[in-house]
Design a protein around this motif. Structure first.
Motif, mmCIF file in Angstrom:
data_model
loop_
_atom_site.group_PDB
_atom_site.id
_atom_site.type_symbol
_atom_site.label_atom_id
_atom_site.label_comp_id
_atom_site.label_asym_id
_atom_site.label_seq_id
_atom_site.Cartn_x
_atom_site.Cartn_y
_atom_site.Cartn_z
ATOM 1 N N SER A 243 0.878 -1.171 0.000
ATOM 2 C CA SER A 243 0.000 0.000 0.000
ATOM 3 C C SER A 243 0.919 1.226 0.000
ATOM 4 O O SER A 243 1.845 1.314 0.800
ATOM 5 N N ASP B 149 0.177 4.813 0.000
ATOM 6 C CA ASP B 149 -0.041 6.057 0.739
ATOM 7 C C ASP B 149 -1.031 5.893 1.883
ATOM 8 O O ASP B 149 -1.629 6.872 2.331
ATOM 9 N N PHE B 150 -1.186 4.661 2.347
ATOM 10 C CA PHE B 150 -2.015 4.455 3.524
ATOM 11 C C PHE B 150 -1.553 3.179 4.216
ATOM 12 O O PHE B 150 -0.850 2.346 3.634
ATOM 13 N N GLN B 151 -1.935 3.047 5.459
ATOM 14 C CA GLN B 151 -1.573 1.851 6.207
ATOM 15 C C GLN B 151 -2.681 0.818 6.057
ATOM 16 O O GLN B 151 -3.837 1.080 6.391
ATOM 17 N N GLY C 204 -7.676 0.016 4.613
ATOM 18 C CA GLY C 204 -7.215 0.713 5.797
ATOM 19 C C GLY C 204 -8.073 0.344 6.987
ATOM 20 O O GLY C 204 -8.806 -0.639 6.964
ATOM 21 N N THR D 215 2.287 -1.872 5.468
ATOM 22 C CA THR D 215 2.287 -1.507 4.051
ATOM 23 C C THR D 215 2.721 -2.637 3.134
ATOM 24 O O THR D 215 2.772 -2.458 1.924
#
Lengths: 116, 111
Positions: free
Chosen positions: A25, A27-29, A98, A75
Motif C-alpha cells: 500500500s 499512501d495508507f496503512q 485501511g 504496508t
C-alpha cells in the motif's frame, strides 16, 4: 495514481520453483490485505485474508503450506507460492484496506504467474 | 454461501447507453461495488453504493440499487470504445470485509 503496488507483474518459472509476490500500500496503512486468484475468463476467488501482525486466514480449499502469506508491516504483504506446479499458473491479485470499516478495497494490478 | 450473478456479455454501439445488471443473495450486504478490468490488468474501482441508497450518479455512470429485489445495475451513458472491458459487481458481507464478486460482464463497444 496507484495506491496499491503489486510486484512482479509477470513471472515465468520452472516447475518446483518458489515464487514470491509483493503487495504494497503506497499512501495508507493497510491493516488488512486480501489475496485473490483469477483463472482465465473467470471471476476472482478469495484465497486468504491477511491482517498485519497475525496469521493469515485461508479460505476453504486453499493450502496454507502451499500459499504462504506474510503481512509483516502495515504496508507490505507477500504471497509465496511454494514448489509451484503448472496448475498454480494463474493471475494473482491483492487488495488492501485501511482501518475504516466498509471503505472500498484498492487493488493491485495483479501478477500473472506461468509455471512451465 | 452468498452468491452474486451477472450476465456474461453485452454488446452496444458507440454512443449508446450500456446497462449492466447484477443480482445478489446476501441481504446483509452493506456496500456494493462496480469494478472494471481491462485485459491483463488489475481491477479499477468505478463506483460504489451504500445499501441504504437507491441511486448514485458520477459523471457518465449511474448506479441503481433495488434492495428489495437485490438487484444492482450500472448504466454507462454515451458508451465509448475505451469502455470495452469486463465489469464486476461485488458486495461486502456485513462483518466480513472480503468482497464476493460476480462472474463479470464483458462489455463490447462497437464503433
Amino acid at each position: 495514481g496507484a495506491v496499491v503496488s503489486q510486484h512482479p507483474s509477470w513471472v515465468i518459472c520452472k516447475s518446483g520453483t518458489s515464487v514470491k509476490i509483493e503487495c504494497r500500500s503506497l499512501d495508507f496503512q493497510a491493516t488488512t490485505m486480501f489475496w485473490y486468484r483469477q483463472f482465465p475468463k473467470q471471476s476472482l476467488m478469495l484465497m486468504a485474508t491477511s491482517n498485519e501482525g497475525s496469521k493469515a486466514t485461508y479460505e476453504q480449499g486453499v493450502e496454507k503450506d502451499k500459499f504462504l502469506i506474510n503481512h509483516a508491516s502495515l504496508t507490505l504483504s507477500t504471497l509465496t507460492v511454494t514448489s509451484a506446479h503448472p496448475e498454480d499458473s494463474s493471475f494473482y491479485i491483492c487488495s488492501a484496506l485501511g482501518g475504516i470499516s466498509n471503505q472500498p478495497q484498492h487493488f493491485g494490478d495483479g501478477t500473472r504467474l506461468s509455471i512451465l | 454461501g452468498e452468491d452474486v450473478e451477472q450476465s456474461l456479455f453485452l454488446s452496444v454501439r458507440e454512443g449508446d447507453s450500456s446497462v449492466i445488471n447484477c443480482t445478489y443473495t446476501d441481504s446483509s450486504s452493506t456496500y456494493l461495488y462496480w469494478y472494471k478490468q481491462e485485459p491483463g490488468a488489475g481491477l479499477q474501482l468505478l463506483t460504489y453504493i451504500f445499501s441504504n441508497m437507491d441511486m448514485k450518479q458520477d459523471q457518465r455512470l449511474t448506479v441503481l440499487l433495488n434492495k428489495k429485489d437485490k438487484h444492482l445495475s450500472l448504466r454507462i451513458a454515451d458508451t465509448q470504445t475505451g469502455d470495452s472491458a469486463i465489469y464486476f459487481c461485488a458486495e461486502n458481507e456485513e462483518g466480513r470485509r472480503a468482497l464476493t464478486f460476480g462472474s463479470g460482464t464483458r462489455l463490447q463497444v462497437q464503433p
